[in-house]
Design a protein around this motif. Structure first.
Motif, PDB file in Angstrom:
ATOM      1  N   UNK A   1       0.814  -1.206   0.000  1.00 15.06           N
ATOM      2  CA  UNK A   1       0.000   0.000   0.000  1.00 15.06           C
ATOM      3  C   UNK A   1       0.847   1.254   0.000  1.00 15.06           C
ATOM      4  N   UNK A   2       0.461   2.225   0.829  1.00 15.19           N
ATOM      5  CA  UNK A   2       1.183   3.493   0.948  1.00 15.19           C
ATOM      6  C   UNK A   2       2.151   3.443   2.120  1.00 15.19           C
ATOM      7  N   UNK A   3       3.298   4.087   1.977  1.00 14.22           N
ATOM      8  CA  UNK A   3       4.241   4.217   3.075  1.00 14.22           C
ATOM      9  C   UNK A   3       3.879   5.447   3.913  1.00 14.22           C
ATOM     10  N   UNK A   4       4.382   5.539   5.144  1.00 13.33           N
ATOM     11  CA  UNK A   4       4.046   6.697   5.992  1.00 13.33           C
ATOM     12  C   UNK A   4       4.454   8.028   5.354  1.00 13.33           C
ATOM     13  N   UNK A   5       3.675   9.063   5.626  1.00 11.67           N
ATOM     14  CA  UNK A   5       3.981  10.404   5.108  1.00 11.67           C
ATOM     15  C   UNK A   5       5.110  11.047   5.905  1.00 11.67           C
ATOM     16  N   UNK A   6       5.119  10.848   7.227  1.00  7.83           N
ATOM     17  CA  UNK A   6       6.166  11.415   8.074  1.00  7.83           C
ATOM     18  C   UNK A   6       7.535  10.889   7.638  1.00  7.83           C
ATOM     19  N   UNK A   7       8.488  11.792   7.480  1.00  7.07           N
ATOM     20  CA  UNK A   7       9.801  11.424   6.944  1.00  7.07           C
ATOM     21  C   UNK A   7      10.499  10.374   7.797  1.00  7.07           C
ATOM     22  N   UNK A   8      10.450  10.534   9.116  1.00  2.62           N
ATOM     23  CA  UNK A   8      11.099   9.584   9.999  1.00  2.62           C
ATOM     24  C   UNK A   8      10.458   8.206   9.935  1.00  2.62           C
ATOM     25  N   UNK A   9       9.125   8.180   9.979  1.00  5.47           N
ATOM     26  CA  UNK A   9       8.412   6.908   9.905  1.00  5.47           C
ATOM     27  C   UNK A   9       8.601   6.246   8.548  1.00  5.47           C
ATOM     28  N   UNK A  10       8.651   7.072   7.494  1.00  8.88           N
ATOM     29  CA  UNK A  10       8.856   6.525   6.145  1.00  8.88           C
ATOM     30  C   UNK A  10      10.236   5.880   6.026  1.00  8.88           C
ATOM     31  N   UNK A  11      11.272   6.554   6.559  1.00 12.25           N
ATOM     32  CA  UNK A  11      12.624   6.004   6.526  1.00 12.25           C
ATOM     33  C   UNK A  11      12.685   4.672   7.277  1.00 12.25           C
ATOM     34  N   UNK A  12      12.030   4.613   8.435  1.00 10.11           N
ATOM     35  CA  UNK A  12      11.999   3.380   9.222  1.00 10.11           C
ATOM     36  C   UNK A  12      11.327   2.262   8.441  1.00 10.11           C
ATOM     37  N   UNK A  13      10.214   2.592   7.797  1.00 12.41           N
ATOM     38  CA  UNK A  13       9.478   1.568   7.045  1.00 12.41           C
ATOM     39  C   UNK A  13      10.279   1.084   5.837  1.00 12.41           C
TER      40      UNK A  13
ATOM     41  N   UNK B   1      13.754  10.085  -3.337  1.00 11.78           N
ATOM     42  CA  UNK B   1      14.902  10.638  -2.622  1.00 11.78           C
ATOM     43  C   UNK B   1      15.110   9.920  -1.286  1.00 11.78           C
ATOM     44  N   UNK B   2      14.029   9.582  -0.610  1.00 10.24           N
ATOM     45  CA  UNK B   2      14.140   8.858   0.656  1.00 10.24           C
ATOM     46  C   UNK B   2      14.751   7.482   0.441  1.00 10.24           C
ATOM     47  N   UNK B   3      14.400   6.836  -0.646  1.00 11.43           N
ATOM     48  CA  UNK B   3      14.975   5.526  -0.934  1.00 11.43           C
ATOM     49  C   UNK B   3      16.469   5.643  -1.231  1.00 11.43           C
TER      50      UNK B   3
END
Length: 243
Positions: free
Chosen positions: A150-162, A191-193
């Protein structure tokens, strides 16, 4: 005797970009859909637009204005599902129409399908485009084992963790991890990836699937650059295989 709940696929892009509609929706599926006078859809307005496009090549059994369309979306309460299924339980064939792609996969409707099974209503899935399967097919990654997240978290920190969790899972299980993003956030996700995943991991991005502008690229993350593929405001599927 109950009717049948047909699961009706839709196009993945703007309906005016498909000529003929049979490029993505098989003729048999069009005929079944055209014969229904009861639909459950995420949005009644866009469902009527689909029926209008369908009517150009496949005559409808009834005028669009006479086809009953009820909405089922993220705001639909569990208590409302029985009423949506009631016409079919009473013997009327009906369809669950996706907003894009196939119903009940990354799309509202699974709960209605489950209720249909509980009540003994026949469920018949119809053939059509699935962006998830198309992306995996064309990625060159592991198609024997993959998971849609599905979708990954919007929050940058949570997204990086996921992202790190999914990459670890992919590495351990040799499993392709698949997700989607709201089109205007595609760039930040890429960019996060690049920041949080290993450069050797393979990333496949598929945009505008089934459209004339369709583009699918698979590269190691270290080779991805924002200019490699225009992502802004384009529907995209991301697939990752850790390496």
């Amino acid at each position: 005797m109950s009717g049948t709940l047909y699961l009706i696929p839709n196009t993945l892009g703007k309906r005016d970009e498909f000529d003929p509609l049979a490029d993505v929706i098989p003729a048999g599926v069009q005929q079944i859909t055209a014969g229904l006078d009861y639909l459950v859809a995420e949005n009644a307005k866009t469902a009527r637009a689909f029926l209008k496009k369908l009517s150009e090549t496949c005559p409808l059994a009834k005028p669009i204005q006479q086809i009953e369309i009820r909405e089922l979306n993220v705001n639909t309460r569990e208590s409302e599902l029985a009423a949506l299924l009631a016409p079919i339980r009473e013997g009327r064939d009906g369809g669950l129409l996706s907003e894009a792609g196939v119903p009940a996969v990354a799309d509202p409707g699974a709960n209605l399908v489950r209720l249909a099974h509980t009540k003994g209503v026949r469920v018949r899935p119809l053939v059509g485009p699935s962006s998830i399967l198309l992306a995996v097919m064309a990625s060159g990654l592991n198609g024997q084992s993959f998971a849609f997240n599905g979708y990954l978290p919007v929050d940058a920190g949570e997204r990086a963790k996921r992202l790190r969790e999914l990459e670890q899972l992919s590495r351990k299980a040799r499993q392709t991890q698949v997700w989607i993003e709201t089109p205007y956030r595609n760039g930040p996700l890429l960019e996060a990836m690049r920041q949080h995943c290993a450069g050797t991991s393979l990333l496949s991005i598929a945009v505008d699937l089934t459209l004339p502008s369709e583009t699918i690229v698979t590269l190691p993350i270290s080779d991805w650059r924002p200019e490699r593929l225009a992502l802004n405001k384009r529907p995209a599927i991301f697939s990752l295989l850790a390496a």
